[in-house]
Design an enzyme around this catalytic site. Structure first.
Site, short mmCIF file in Angstrom:
data_model
loop_
_atom_site.label_atom_id
_atom_site.label_comp_id
_atom_site.label_asym_id
_atom_site.label_seq_id
_atom_site.Cartn_x
_atom_site.Cartn_y
_atom_site.Cartn_z
N HIS A 1 7.73 -52.49 -11.25
CA HIS A 1 7.53 -52.67 -12.68
C HIS A 1 6.65 -51.56 -13.27
O HIS A 1 5.69 -51.85 -13.99
CB HIS A 1 6.87 -54.03 -12.96
CG HIS A 1 7.69 -55.21 -12.59
ND1 HIS A 1 7.15 -56.46 -12.39
CD2 HIS A 1 9.02 -55.34 -12.39
CE1 HIS A 1 8.12 -57.32 -12.06
NE2 HIS A 1 9.27 -56.65 -12.06
N SER B 1 18.11 -50.49 -19.54
CA SER B 1 18.01 -51.71 -20.35
C SER B 1 17.83 -51.40 -21.83
O SER B 1 18.52 -51.99 -22.67
CB SER B 1 16.85 -52.56 -19.84
OG SER B 1 17.15 -53.03 -18.53
N ALA B 2 16.92 -50.50 -22.18
CA ALA B 2 16.73 -50.17 -23.60
C ALA B 2 17.88 -49.32 -24.12
O ALA B 2 18.33 -49.49 -25.25
CB ALA B 2 15.40 -49.45 -23.79
N GLU C 1 24.12 -41.01 -19.04
CA GLU C 1 23.60 -41.67 -17.84
C GLU C 1 23.76 -40.73 -16.65
O GLU C 1 24.85 -40.21 -16.41
CB GLU C 1 24.34 -42.98 -17.59
CG GLU C 1 24.08 -43.63 -16.23
CD GLU C 1 22.60 -43.88 -15.95
OE1 GLU C 1 22.18 -43.62 -14.80
OE2 GLU C 1 21.88 -44.31 -16.87
N ALA C 2 22.67 -40.53 -15.90
CA ALA C 2 22.72 -39.62 -14.76
C ALA C 2 23.54 -40.19 -13.60
O ALA C 2 24.13 -39.44 -12.83
CB ALA C 2 21.30 -39.32 -14.29
#
Length: 534
Positions: free
Chosen positions: A472, A12-13, A33-34
């Site tokens: 979360h 998201s960030a 990105e993995a």
């Protein structure tokens, strides 16, 4: 090759940063990105939520055995694709409480009060129904109410009103407490992930380079400055990329501290155990782990819900309906309505959140009761009782110096005695709502999960057997001026030049609600902080 900025993690960030930084044509950005691209149709179908669990799009983490919940290891899915968890979550758009951010500022984090972060929430948002001082209507992220709710949402809100929880049309507005329909990151009945909103519209920029299936092994540090990354590509080959401005670590609450420690940044004693040379002693790396936890109640209903939709006899029709016409029940999140409440009137913000889910869960505690493949086939509903201001704290630590080895995840769930008692009060409120007349209109029989009688002792047993996290996790690279803080209020890692952390791990305290909207806000604010410096 050398870039201006290297972003680790297209969650998201990370996607927000990639968009905002690459808008300046003179800035060259590499986004790593993995996981694979978000190519599966299941990523984009709201009703397919949780069908991505335990697939290549999920890191599939588990905690250490949790002594307060019958020594169970708790599953923690984490998105492993473009968009990160915004591509695999339940799409609830919740900002938390204004007092959360004022609390961050009171800890010494300048610029993070509610009045100062609200513009960043609004910058991202394009709300389909709400406007005014609390909402944006021209941002890239689409937010809406469900376009095809079941009657259960309205019944839940009516039941809340009968039990002392007032109706509140907008929990992201002036007042958080109350009951309302949920707001979602859904557009045209499709998931509107951060990859869809921020990344894909700018993928053709010549100064933005996106590499998937590339797992960062460590950050390269020279003379107390981050200079590049060492990466294992899809074939397992080790590659190094360098930057001349900054590394932006956006790997999330579990993996950002892991990568810092693998790079020699962390507590000296912990690093020495795994044989990693110490680059910078920062004892707070991996500490301060917080997460929302929940238990719930569930019953059968006369209204067709997700259980029936995903029955093998019905699922094919529903998938075709969504695939060709973007219509039908799969355009819904599994969640529908929401309530925030205080278990103590003297509190300055809510400590319990309720989610009304148009799904029933199995009454058998031995099953993976939150895995969509094990849900009962009969239509049901659930009321999730969520502890949103937990007092328990845990940590992330290295299991070994091997980057491919998952870290130790020890959240110490319910280790603080107040957490069980507050959750118990919330669960009793959920039971009151579930047996109220508005919910009874659509109920079939008695509650299945838990079964009566509802003594405090038996409800505590139910909580221990059923408790899960709400996925979360936050706080493991917290910002602040104290000695356990990892980053300052500009999100710069203390003592290491050219390195920032930008994700949920920087939250000094967890927000009072779902965390994805807050992480997007953190990405927006971080972009401004970075561009101000360059």
């Amino acid at each position: 090759m050398t870039y201006d900025f290297i972003i680790i993690g297209a969650g998201s960030a990370g996607c927000v940063l990639a968009n905002r930084l690459s808008a300046s044509s003179h800035i060259n950005v590499l986004l790593l990105e993995a996981g694979p691209p978000d190519a599966s149709p299941l990523v984009h179908i709201p009703g397919a939520y949780s069908m991505l669990n335990h697939t290549k799009y999920d890191w599939s983490f588990y905690t250490e055995p949790q002594s307060a919940v019958d020594n169970r290891r708790i599953y923690i899915p984490r998105g492993k694709t473009l968009g990160g968890c915004s591509s695999t979550n339940a799409m609830a758009y919740v900002r938390g409480n204004s007092a959360d951010y004022d609390g961050w500022a009171a800890l010494g984090n300048k610029g993070w009060s509610y009045a100062e972060v609200l513009p960043y929430f609004k910058r991202s948002e394009c709300h389909a129904s709400l406007s005014g001082p609390y909402h944006g209507n021209d941002g890239p992220l689409r937010v809406c109410f469900s376009q095809q709710p079941t009657p259960l949402g309205d019944a839940f809100i009516e039941a809340c009103e009968l039990n002392g929880i007032p109706r509140n049309e907008d929990y992201n507005g002036a007042q958080q407490c109350g009951a309302s329909m949920l707001q979602f990151t859904i557009h045209n009945n499709r998931r509107h992930s951060v990859a869809t909103a921020f990344l894909k519209p700018v993928m053709n920029r010549s100064n933005l380079h996106v590499q998937t299936r590339c797992q960062v092994k460590r950050i390269l540090i020279e003379d107390s400055r981050a200079t590049g990354v060492e990466v294992a590509d899809a074939a397992g080959k080790t590659i190094r990329w360098y930057c001349n401005k900054e590394i932006l670590l956006c790997a999330g609450t579990i993996q950002s501290p892991q990568l810092l420690m693998l790079s020699g940044i962390g507590d000296t004693a912990e690093l020495t155990k795994t044989g990693i040379p110490v680059t910078r002693h920062l004892p707070g790396v991996g500490r301060n782990l917080q997460d929302h936890v929940w238990s719930g109640v569930s019953g059968l209903t006369t209204v067709p819900t997700g259980n029936a939709v995903l029955h093998p006899l019905n699922a094919g029709k529903a998938f075709l309906q969504h695939l060709f016409w973007k219509k039908g029940p799969l355009g819904n999140s599994p969640l529908e309505a929401n309530a925030f409440l205080k278990t103590d009137p003297s509190l300055n913000r809510p400590d319990i959140q309720l989610h009304l889910a148009a799904f029933g869960v199995a009454p058998d505690y031995s099953t993976d009761i939150y895995n969509i493949r094990t849900f009962p086939r009969a239509s049901g509903y659930g009321i999730l009782t969520i502890l949103i201001r937990p007092q328990s704290r845990g940590y992330i630590s290295l299991r070994s110096a091997d980057p491919g080895m998952p870290p130790v995840i020890q959240p110490n769930l319910l280790s603080h005695p107040d957490d069980m008692e507050v959750l118990l009060k919330g669960l009793r409120k959920a039971l009151e709502i579930a047996v109220s007349a508005p919910m009874k209109r659509y109920s079939r029989g008695e509650l299945q999960f838990p079964a009566a009688p509802y003594t405090d002792e038996l409800l505590r047993v139910h909580i221990r057997k059923s408790l899960e996290t709400l996925y979360h996790p936050v706080g493991t690279c917290k910002m602040g001026p104290d000695e356990m803080a990892v980053v300052n209020d500009a999100l710069q890692v203390k003592g290491i030049a050219g390195l920032r952390v930008v994700d949920a791990s920087v939250m000094p305290a967890i927000v009072s609600g779902n965390t994805n909207a807050t992480v997007i806000m953190i990405g927006e604010k971080a972009a401004d902080l970075i561009l101000k410096d360059y």
